[in-house]
Write a protein that holds these residues in place. Structure first.
Motif, mmCIF file in Angstrom:
data_model
loop_
_atom_site.group_PDB
_atom_site.id
_atom_site.type_symbol
_atom_site.label_atom_id
_atom_site.label_comp_id
_atom_site.label_asym_id
_atom_site.label_seq_id
_atom_site.Cartn_x
_atom_site.Cartn_y
_atom_site.Cartn_z
ATOM 1 N N ILE A 38 4.516 8.345 -10.448
ATOM 2 C CA ILE A 38 3.900 7.177 -9.822
ATOM 3 C C ILE A 38 4.336 7.113 -8.368
ATOM 4 C CG2 ILE A 38 3.641 4.667 -9.880
ATOM 5 C CD1 ILE A 38 4.346 4.711 -12.805
ATOM 6 N N PRO A 39 3.392 7.008 -7.428
ATOM 7 C CA PRO A 39 3.774 6.856 -6.015
ATOM 8 C C PRO A 39 4.556 5.569 -5.803
ATOM 9 C CG PRO A 39 1.459 7.448 -6.209
ATOM 10 C CD PRO A 39 1.929 7.114 -7.582
ATOM 11 N N CYS A 40 5.655 5.659 -5.056
ATOM 12 C CA CYS A 40 6.434 4.456 -4.779
ATOM 13 C C CYS A 40 5.673 3.568 -3.803
ATOM 14 C CB CYS A 40 7.798 4.829 -4.206
ATOM 15 S SG CYS A 40 7.715 5.779 -2.677
ATOM 16 N N PHE A 41 5.905 2.276 -3.891
ATOM 17 C CA PHE A 41 5.230 1.334 -3.007
ATOM 18 C C PHE A 41 6.107 0.109 -2.813
ATOM 19 C CE2 PHE A 41 3.936 0.472 -7.334
ATOM 20 C CZ PHE A 41 4.067 -0.903 -7.452
ATOM 21 N N ALA A 42 5.852 -0.607 -1.760
ATOM 22 C CA ALA A 42 6.606 -1.813 -1.447
ATOM 23 C C ALA A 42 5.743 -3.039 -1.697
ATOM 24 C CB ALA A 42 7.072 -1.785 0.014
ATOM 25 N N ILE A 43 6.326 -4.026 -2.352
ATOM 26 C CA ILE A 43 5.622 -5.294 -2.565
ATOM 27 C C ILE A 43 5.802 -6.140 -1.313
ATOM 28 C CG2 ILE A 43 5.433 -7.345 -3.995
ATOM 29 C CD1 ILE A 43 4.715 -4.907 -5.505
ATOM 30 N N GLU A 44 4.747 -6.272 -0.523
ATOM 31 C CA GLU A 44 4.795 -7.041 0.717
ATOM 32 C C GLU A 44 3.863 -8.236 0.627
ATOM 33 O OE1 GLU A 44 5.732 -3.254 3.647
ATOM 34 O OE2 GLU A 44 3.683 -4.010 3.461
ATOM 35 N N ASP A 45 3.993 -9.121 1.616
ATOM 36 C CA ASP A 45 3.202 -10.355 1.600
ATOM 37 C C ASP A 45 1.695 -10.091 1.574
ATOM 38 O OD1 ASP A 45 5.499 -11.834 1.638
ATOM 39 O OD2 ASP A 45 5.532 -12.083 3.801
ATOM 40 N N ASP B 50 10.636 -6.256 -3.025
ATOM 41 C CA ASP B 50 9.676 -7.245 -3.525
ATOM 42 C C ASP B 50 9.770 -8.527 -2.725
ATOM 43 O OD1 ASP B 50 12.115 -7.196 -5.877
ATOM 44 O OD2 ASP B 50 11.717 -9.090 -4.855
ATOM 45 N N ILE B 51 8.765 -9.382 -2.920
ATOM 46 C CA ILE B 51 8.696 -10.647 -2.196
ATOM 47 C C ILE B 51 9.364 -11.768 -2.974
ATOM 48 C CG2 ILE B 51 6.597 -10.066 -0.953
ATOM 49 C CD1 ILE B 51 5.002 -11.548 -3.045
ATOM 50 N N GLY B 52 9.880 -11.488 -4.153
ATOM 51 C CA GLY B 52 10.535 -12.504 -4.960
ATOM 52 C C GLY B 52 11.299 -11.838 -6.085
ATOM 53 N N ASP B 53 11.525 -12.589 -7.146
ATOM 54 C CA ASP B 53 12.241 -12.001 -8.273
ATOM 55 C C ASP B 53 11.281 -11.204 -9.144
ATOM 56 O OD1 ASP B 53 10.785 -13.828 -9.778
ATOM 57 O OD2 ASP B 53 12.431 -15.272 -9.874
ATOM 58 N N ASP B 54 11.825 -10.586 -10.192
ATOM 59 C CA ASP B 54 11.024 -9.704 -11.043
ATOM 60 C C ASP B 54 9.884 -10.446 -11.732
ATOM 61 O OD1 ASP B 54 12.721 -7.713 -10.317
ATOM 62 O OD2 ASP B 54 13.902 -7.723 -12.159
ATOM 63 N N LYS B 55 10.110 -11.690 -12.092
ATOM 64 C CA LYS B 55 9.066 -12.456 -12.776
ATOM 65 C C LYS B 55 7.878 -12.716 -11.860
ATOM 66 C CE LYS B 55 12.020 -14.790 -16.173
ATOM 67 N NZ LYS B 55 12.478 -16.097 -16.702
ATOM 68 N N GLN B 56 8.145 -13.007 -10.586
ATOM 69 C CA GLN B 56 7.045 -13.241 -9.635
ATOM 70 C C GLN B 56 6.210 -11.982 -9.436
ATOM 71 O OE1 GLN B 56 9.610 -14.789 -6.420
ATOM 72 N NE2 GLN B 56 8.393 -16.654 -6.465
ATOM 73 N N VAL B 57 6.894 -10.837 -9.316
ATOM 74 C CA VAL B 57 6.177 -9.572 -9.143
ATOM 75 C C VAL B 57 5.361 -9.256 -10.389
ATOM 76 C CG1 VAL B 57 6.427 -7.100 -8.731
ATOM 77 C CG2 VAL B 57 7.901 -8.719 -7.528
ATOM 78 N N ALA B 58 5.948 -9.506 -11.569
ATOM 79 C CA ALA B 58 5.226 -9.254 -12.822
ATOM 80 C C ALA B 58 3.978 -10.122 -12.915
ATOM 81 C CB ALA B 58 6.145 -9.515 -14.011
ATOM 82 N N ASN B 59 4.058 -11.378 -12.473
ATOM 83 C CA ASN B 59 2.898 -12.274 -12.517
ATOM 84 C C ASN B 59 1.781 -11.791 -11.596
ATOM 85 O OD1 ASN B 59 3.923 -14.085 -14.403
ATOM 86 N ND2 ASN B 59 4.950 -15.318 -12.848
ATOM 87 N N ILE B 60 2.149 -11.212 -10.453
ATOM 88 C CA ILE B 60 1.142 -10.673 -9.534
ATOM 89 C C ILE B 60 0.315 -9.605 -10.237
ATOM 90 C CG2 ILE B 60 0.801 -9.271 -7.460
ATOM 91 C CD1 ILE B 60 3.148 -10.750 -6.199
ATOM 92 N N PHE B 61 0.992 -8.668 -10.884
ATOM 93 C CA PHE B 61 0.278 -7.550 -11.506
ATOM 94 C C PHE B 61 -0.413 -7.966 -12.805
ATOM 95 C CE2 PHE B 61 2.974 -5.088 -8.674
ATOM 96 C CZ PHE B 61 2.091 -4.125 -8.233
ATOM 97 N N LYS C 229 -0.789 -10.543 14.913
ATOM 98 C CA LYS C 229 -1.574 -9.328 14.718
ATOM 99 C C LYS C 229 -1.689 -8.989 13.237
ATOM 100 C CE LYS C 229 -0.824 -7.189 19.216
ATOM 101 N NZ LYS C 229 -0.391 -5.981 19.953
ATOM 102 N N ASN C 230 -0.591 -9.116 12.508
ATOM 103 C CA ASN C 230 -0.627 -8.840 11.070
ATOM 104 C C ASN C 230 -1.530 -9.827 10.338
ATOM 105 O OD1 ASN C 230 1.145 -6.713 11.397
ATOM 106 N ND2 ASN C 230 2.965 -7.914 10.881
ATOM 107 N N GLN C 231 -1.475 -11.091 10.763
ATOM 108 C CA GLN C 231 -2.297 -12.112 10.111
ATOM 109 C C GLN C 231 -3.779 -11.896 10.388
ATOM 110 O OE1 GLN C 231 -0.512 -14.828 8.226
ATOM 111 N NE2 GLN C 231 -2.475 -14.343 7.318
ATOM 112 N N VAL C 232 -4.101 -11.515 11.629
ATOM 113 C CA VAL C 232 -5.499 -11.224 11.965
ATOM 114 C C VAL C 232 -5.987 -10.012 11.183
ATOM 115 C CG1 VAL C 232 -7.054 -10.468 13.793
ATOM 116 C CG2 VAL C 232 -5.420 -12.286 14.242
ATOM 117 N N SER C 233 -5.149 -8.975 11.086
ATOM 118 C CA SER C 233 -5.517 -7.793 10.297
ATOM 119 C C SER C 233 -5.790 -8.171 8.856
ATOM 120 C CB SER C 233 -4.395 -6.752 10.359
ATOM 121 O OG SER C 233 -4.198 -6.283 11.669
#
Length: 514
Positions: free
Chosen positions: A367-374, A427-438, A204-208
């Motif tokens: 800043i509103p808090c948020f979760a880094i999800e897949d 987060d979905i990984g370490d700090d460097k991975q999250v930084a690369n996303i943004f 269901k999550n993947q279809v969404s």
């Protein structure tokens, strides 16, 4: 038609004329030679005429070909009416997977991807359930209705579709459209039943995720036609069902009350357009920022310690520069900016904080808090892609948010700092991975200054960092008052220093009096 005389013939004719002029018998050609020269000249002139005629035919042929091409462009109305696009290379290159379906294809763009064929049986199951909702509803009658709007739906896609896809387009509209409508209906009920077709949560999550990709969009008016062709007694508004089915899967958005959803009459391009309408800031400063962006209130800049008054022509460019060059989170902290998280992950709908509610006032940034999800990066990227491709007049909140976060997060140290302040919750990984996303989130994204939602925040941040006193206070606080123990030690040291000075002054005064 005039013909060019070849250069060697021109020289020969001139030479012969000169020879005849001077009556030089040595160079007078014989009759055989004259006949040969005349025949050669005639052949070469004929060849020149033939070549010119061929060139003329080539020009006519090219002109005719381009006239046909221009005529096809005039007949190709999808150039103006297209609402569903393929993501451009500038956006796609930073993360191509974010725009590619992983489980199911909706519409023609990924229809021939064999890796997605396994979902066809689910489409058929949903189609059967759809047909069972109303007596007399069958495949033939549905396709007959869809044939009436087939050409309009074809023009919604900004690409030349294969002949095979065009031939089966109405059937595809029925199969894919019924899947989307029935999936939303089923998921809206939230309670697992025996007859649920998709029972697994991950599916269901993947279809969404997949049905909110820009390249996987479907004309919204077709979904509405299919929805109203199979009504259920006392069924909720379709927009209301979309709101609860899709947005619960993704980051924080503004809740729109049911009463407001039921009176919405604006036309939507597709599901991504509908979700974008729901994803708005809280509304407290939307109008303020839109007005402020055209007033150019920020008109001074500090240069070598001097405050310069800028002309009206320069002010917009300064504001544009400020928006693109704000300091990172750690740099702002070193300049005396404090950070505070707002909102919670689990909130009731009435108190829900929007993802876009970032504010700065008097040295405090909220800043509103948020979760880094897949699914978060995919969701944000496709919303940004929609804003970048559409010709609709809408406010590009996601593009603005991506640009601001790209500025604030320059490295893994900034991610670590935001996590320590509970703004990034997981987060979905370490700090460097999250930084690369943004850092890559705004690659290829155009941000227009007249529609930049955070223009006032950026201007205030820049002005705050330019004041030396703010930096001095921040340095003092970070170095000597970072913790209660450090603060107590600093106060004790200052007190001891003051007492020592007083004692020295009193001793010196007593010695002088003697």
């Amino acid at each position: 038609m005039l013909q060019r005389v070849p250069q060697h013939l021109y020289q020969r004719i001139t030479f012969e004329e000169r020879g005849m002029e001077h009556s030089t018998s040595e160079i007078t050609p014989t009759n055989d030679q004259l006949s040969l020269h005349s025949q050669t000249e005639k052949d070469e002139i004929d060849e020149g005429r033939k070549a010119d005629h061929q060139d003329q035919n080539v020009v006519i042929s090219i002109n005719q070909r381009y006239d046909e091409i221009f005529k096809d462009l005039d007949n190709n109305t999808c150039i103006k009416s297209a609402i569903i696009f393929k993501v451009n290379v500038g956006l796609r290159k930073s993360n191509e997977n974010a725009y590619t379906p992983m489980l199911i294809s909706i519409g023609p763009y990924h229809k021939k991807n064999s890796q997605l064929d396994s979902m066809k049986k689910y489409k058929l199951l949903y189609l059967r359930r759809y047909l069972q909702r109303k007596n007399g509803l069958n495949v033939e009658s549905c396709i007959s209705e869809l044939e009436k709007i087939k050409n309009i739906a074809l023009k919604c896609y900004n690409d030349d579709l294969d002949t095979d896809i065009v031939k089966e387009f109405s059937e595809m509209l029925l199969l894919d459209g019924c899947f989307v409508v029935e999936f939303i209906r089923e998921d809206y009920e939230k309670v697992e039943k025996e007859d649920d077709i998709i029972k697994l949560k991950w599916m269901k999550n993947q279809v969404s995720r997949d049905i909110l990709l820009l390249e996987n969009q479907f004309p919204f008016f077709v979904l509405l036609i299919l929805y109203y062709m199979s009504p259920r007694p006392n069924e909720e508004n379709f927009l209301y069902m979309v709101r609860y089915t899709l947005l619960d899967t993704f980051p924080k958005v503004k809740f729109i009350p049911k009463s407001e959803i039921q009176v919405i009459t604006e036309p939507f391009d597709h599901l991504l357009d509908v979700v974008h309408m729901f994803c708005r800031p809280s509304g407290k400063k939307v109008e303020q920022n839109m007005n402020a962006s055209t007033q150019n209130q920020c008109c001074k800049i500090s240069f070598c310690g001097n405050s310069l008054q800028l002309s009206k022509e320069i002010r917009p460019h300064l504001r544009f520069w400020q928006c693109y060059h704000i300091p990172t989170t750690r740099e702002l902290f070193d300049a005396g900016v404090s950070f505070l998280k707002i909102g919670f992950v689990e909130e009731n709908d009435e108190d829900k904080t929007s993802l876009f509610d970032i504010t700065f006032e008097k040295g405090l940034m909220k800043i509103p808090c948020f979760a880094i999800e897949d699914t978060m990066e995919t969701f944000l990227r496709n919303m940004i892609a929609f804003e970048q491709h559409t010709s609709k007049e809408l406010y590009p909140y996601f593009s603005n948010y991506a640009h601001l976060m790209t500025q604030l997060i320059g490295s893994h140290r900034d991610v670590n700092f935001l996590r320590q302040n509970k703004i990034i919750l997981k987060d979905i990984g370490d700090d460097k991975q999250v930084a690369n996303i943004f850092k890559k989130l705004s690659d290829g994204v155009d941000v227009a200054i007249e529609k930049f939602y955070y223009i006032e925040e950026c201007s205030k941040l820049t002005q705050h960092c330019e004041k030396p006193w703010n930096q001095m206070k921040a340095s003092l606080r970070h170095n000597y008052f970072q913790s209660p123990w450090a603060g107590a030690s600093t106060v004790a040291a200052i007190t001891l220093l003051v007492l020592t000075v007083i004692q020295t002054v009193l001793a010196f005064t007593g010695y002088v009096n003697k």
